[in-house]
Design a protein around this motif. Structure first.
Motif, PDB file in Angstrom:
ATOM      1  N   TRP A  88       3.180 -45.698 -90.757  1.00  0.00           N
ATOM      2  CA  TRP A  88       4.560 -46.416 -91.501  1.00  0.00           C
ATOM      3  C   TRP A  88       4.085 -47.460 -90.619  1.00  0.00           C
ATOM      4  CZ3 TRP A  88       7.237 -44.687 -95.174  1.00  0.00           C
ATOM      5  CH2 TRP A  88       7.780 -44.099 -95.514  1.00  0.00           C
ATOM      6  N   ALA A  89       4.570 -49.022 -91.242  1.00  0.00           N
ATOM      7  CA  ALA A  89       4.637 -50.255 -90.598  1.00  0.00           C
ATOM      8  C   ALA A  89       5.963 -50.626 -90.407  1.00  0.00           C
ATOM      9  CB  ALA A  89       3.036 -51.178 -90.749  1.00  0.00           C
ATOM     10  N   THR A  90       6.455 -50.603 -88.900  1.00  0.00           N
ATOM     11  CA  THR A  90       7.848 -51.410 -88.798  1.00  0.00           C
ATOM     12  C   THR A  90       7.777 -52.392 -88.056  1.00  0.00           C
ATOM     13  OG1 THR A  90       8.579 -50.289 -86.998  1.00  0.00           O
ATOM     14  CG2 THR A  90       8.954 -49.116 -89.281  1.00  0.00           C
ATOM     15  N   ASP A  91       9.535 -53.358 -87.208  1.00  0.00           N
ATOM     16  CA  ASP A  91       8.729 -54.349 -87.069  1.00  0.00           C
ATOM     17  C   ASP A  91       9.291 -53.957 -85.835  1.00  0.00           C
ATOM     18  OD1 ASP A  91      11.496 -54.273 -87.006  1.00  0.00           O
ATOM     19  OD2 ASP A  91      12.009 -56.318 -88.127  1.00  0.00           O
ATOM     20  N   CYS A  92       9.878 -54.748 -84.676  1.00  0.00           N
ATOM     21  CA  CYS A  92      10.188 -53.652 -83.051  1.00  0.00           C
ATOM     22  C   CYS A  92      11.370 -53.443 -83.221  1.00  0.00           C
ATOM     23  CB  CYS A  92      10.313 -54.524 -82.409  1.00  0.00           C
ATOM     24  SG  CYS A  92      10.927 -56.533 -81.979  1.00  0.00           S
ATOM     25  N   ASP A  93      12.340 -53.268 -84.554  1.00  0.00           N
ATOM     26  CA  ASP A  93      14.008 -53.644 -84.409  1.00  0.00           C
ATOM     27  C   ASP A  93      14.480 -52.056 -85.445  1.00  0.00           C
ATOM     28  OD1 ASP A  93      14.978 -55.664 -82.980  1.00  0.00           O
ATOM     29  OD2 ASP A  93      14.490 -57.241 -84.860  1.00  0.00           O
ATOM     30  N   PHE A  94      13.347 -51.721 -86.217  1.00  0.00           N
ATOM     31  CA  PHE A  94      13.297 -50.907 -86.875  1.00  0.00           C
ATOM     32  C   PHE A  94      13.678 -49.621 -86.281  1.00  0.00           C
ATOM     33  CE2 PHE A  94      12.581 -47.087 -90.126  1.00  0.00           C
ATOM     34  CZ  PHE A  94      12.480 -47.873 -90.920  1.00  0.00           C
ATOM     35  N   PRO A  95      14.778 -48.761 -86.933  1.00  0.00           N
ATOM     36  CA  PRO A  95      14.966 -47.519 -86.168  1.00  0.00           C
ATOM     37  C   PRO A  95      14.499 -46.615 -86.809  1.00  0.00           C
ATOM     38  CG  PRO A  95      16.028 -47.667 -87.980  1.00  0.00           C
ATOM     39  CD  PRO A  95      15.362 -48.934 -88.046  1.00  0.00           C
ATOM     40  N   VAL A  96      13.177 -46.841 -85.362  1.00  0.00           N
ATOM     41  CA  VAL A  96      12.440 -45.483 -85.876  1.00  0.00           C
ATOM     42  C   VAL A  96      12.587 -44.045 -86.214  1.00  0.00           C
ATOM     43  CG1 VAL A  96      10.830 -47.545 -84.893  1.00  0.00           C
ATOM     44  CG2 VAL A  96      11.389 -45.681 -83.302  1.00  0.00           C
ATOM     45  N   GLU A  97      13.236 -43.480 -85.639  1.00  0.00           N
ATOM     46  CA  GLU A  97      14.215 -42.229 -86.313  1.00  0.00           C
ATOM     47  C   GLU A  97      14.416 -41.651 -87.396  1.00  0.00           C
ATOM     48  OE1 GLU A  97      17.805 -45.010 -85.226  1.00  0.00           O
ATOM     49  OE2 GLU A  97      15.450 -44.555 -84.073  1.00  0.00           O
ATOM     50  N   LEU A  98      14.806 -42.634 -88.058  1.00  0.00           N
ATOM     51  CA  LEU A  98      13.974 -42.676 -89.716  1.00  0.00           C
ATOM     52  C   LEU A  98      13.082 -41.846 -89.952  1.00  0.00           C
ATOM     53  CD1 LEU A  98      15.987 -45.824 -90.984  1.00  0.00           C
ATOM     54  CD2 LEU A  98      17.323 -43.318 -90.579  1.00  0.00           C
ATOM     55  N   LEU A  99      12.158 -41.987 -89.804  1.00  0.00           N
ATOM     56  CA  LEU A  99      10.314 -41.841 -89.680  1.00  0.00           C
ATOM     57  C   LEU A  99      10.293 -40.607 -89.735  1.00  0.00           C
ATOM     58  CD1 LEU A  99       8.763 -44.899 -88.654  1.00  0.00           C
ATOM     59  CD2 LEU A  99       9.584 -44.864 -91.177  1.00  0.00           C
ATOM     60  N   PRO A 100       9.466 -39.831 -90.964  1.00  0.00           N
ATOM     61  CA  PRO A 100       9.155 -38.770 -90.341  1.00  0.00           C
ATOM     62  C   PRO A 100       8.097 -38.625 -88.659  1.00  0.00           C
ATOM     63  CG  PRO A 100       8.550 -38.767 -92.349  1.00  0.00           C
ATOM     64  CD  PRO A 100       8.825 -40.330 -91.996  1.00  0.00           C
ATOM     65  N   GLU A 101       8.587 -37.958 -87.816  1.00  0.00           N
ATOM     66  CA  GLU A 101       7.183 -37.632 -87.183  1.00  0.00           C
ATOM     67  C   GLU A 101       5.909 -37.247 -87.268  1.00  0.00           C
ATOM     68  OE1 GLU A 101       8.922 -35.093 -83.920  1.00  0.00           O
ATOM     69  OE2 GLU A 101      10.653 -36.361 -83.885  1.00  0.00           O
ATOM     70  N   ASP A 102       5.529 -36.587 -88.275  1.00  0.00           N
ATOM     71  CA  ASP A 102       3.919 -36.089 -88.343  1.00  0.00           C
ATOM     72  C   ASP A 102       3.419 -37.156 -88.943  1.00  0.00           C
ATOM     73  OD1 ASP A 102       5.926 -36.012 -90.593  1.00  0.00           O
ATOM     74  OD2 ASP A 102       4.652 -34.338 -90.915  1.00  0.00           O
ATOM     75  N   ASN A 103       3.601 -38.405 -89.237  1.00  0.00           N
ATOM     76  CA  ASN A 103       2.787 -39.739 -89.616  1.00  0.00           C
ATOM     77  C   ASN A 103       3.065 -41.156 -88.218  1.00  0.00           C
ATOM     78  OD1 ASN A 103       5.334 -39.932 -92.408  1.00  0.00           O
ATOM     79  ND2 ASN A 103       2.982 -38.900 -91.937  1.00  0.00           N
ATOM     80  N   GLY A 104       1.310 -41.786 -88.377  1.00  0.00           N
ATOM     81  CA  GLY A 104       1.356 -42.272 -87.073  1.00  0.00           C
ATOM     82  C   GLY A 104       2.388 -43.712 -87.758  1.00  0.00           C
ATOM     83  N   LEU A 105       2.145 -44.082 -86.980  1.00  0.00           N
ATOM     84  CA  LEU A 105       3.325 -45.709 -86.655  1.00  0.00           C
ATOM     85  C   LEU A 105       2.309 -46.835 -85.716  1.00  0.00           C
ATOM     86  CD1 LEU A 105       6.373 -46.725 -86.663  1.00  0.00           C
ATOM     87  CD2 LEU A 105       6.552 -46.164 -84.159  1.00  0.00           C
ATOM     88  N   LEU A 106       2.552 -48.226 -87.038  1.00  0.00           N
ATOM     89  CA  LEU A 106       2.378 -48.713 -86.635  1.00  0.00           C
ATOM     90  C   LEU A 106       3.433 -50.023 -85.594  1.00  0.00           C
ATOM     91  CD1 LEU A 106      -0.498 -50.650 -88.472  1.00  0.00           C
ATOM     92  CD2 LEU A 106      -1.189 -49.318 -86.417  1.00  0.00           C
ATOM     93  N   VAL A 107       3.659 -51.033 -84.778  1.00  0.00           N
ATOM     94  CA  VAL A 107       4.552 -51.621 -84.804  1.00  0.00           C
ATOM     95  C   VAL A 107       4.208 -53.216 -85.091  1.00  0.00           C
ATOM     96  CG1 VAL A 107       6.671 -52.865 -83.348  1.00  0.00           C
ATOM     97  CG2 VAL A 107       5.829 -50.223 -82.909  1.00  0.00           C
TER      98      VAL A 107
END
Length: 156
Positions: A88-107
């Motif tokens: 997932w790619a989000t900005d720094c204000d996105f509520p990352v707790e919504l995202l599944p934990e078993d994927n990667g994350l880019l800010v």
């Protein structure tokens, strides 16, 4: 009045998701990847960014600009079978707790991105990998021809 013409590098995409994809692509290029934006791996699916790593892994990055963008997306799980790693790619204000934990994350922002969480690897089968790599190469080559010769695809 300013008569200066902006260069393409100065122009920001209008949509927030496209801005995130631009930043992600810049980060991936810096890592030696070959990213491609808005790629269709199968009918009915369109990923924001697909990238081939220097080692040949295929990464998919889905850009989410807000809560509604994420909650309205019902197709992302179909992307998992087309990559070795999913982010997932989000900005720094996105509520990352919504995202599944078993994927990667880019800010990300329009100018770059940072790897916040590495995605686990789920290796593609050889036949699927060959198909995806072929399709990425064909789409990228056709896009390059369109940039260099916009009339090429109108010739009968």
């Amino acid at each position: 009045m300013n008569d200066e013409v902006s260069s393409p590098a100065d122009l920001l995409p209008a949509q927030p998701g496209h801005r995130l994809a631009r930043g992600v692509a810049r980060m991936l290029l810096g890592m030696g990847h070959a990213p491609l934006l808005e790629f269709v791996p199968a009918p009915g699916l369109r990923v924001d960014v697909i990238s081939v790593t220097p080692s040949g892994e295929i990464w998919i990055v889905e850009c989410k600009s807000c809560r509604a963008d994420f909650t309205g997306d019902r197709k992302w799980q179909g992307y998992l079978e087309w990559c070795d790693r999913f982010f997932w790619a989000t900005d720094c204000d996105f509520p990352v707790e919504l995202l599944p934990e078993d994927n990667g994350l880019l800010v990300a922002d329009p100018y770059g991105a940072e790897l916040a969480q590495m995605a686990p690897v789920a290796k593609l089968a050889a036949a699927r990998r060959a198909r995806v790599l072929r399709d990425i190469a064909r789409v990228a080559a056709c896009r390059l021809v369109r940039v260099n010769d916009p009339g090429a695809f109108t010739q009968g």
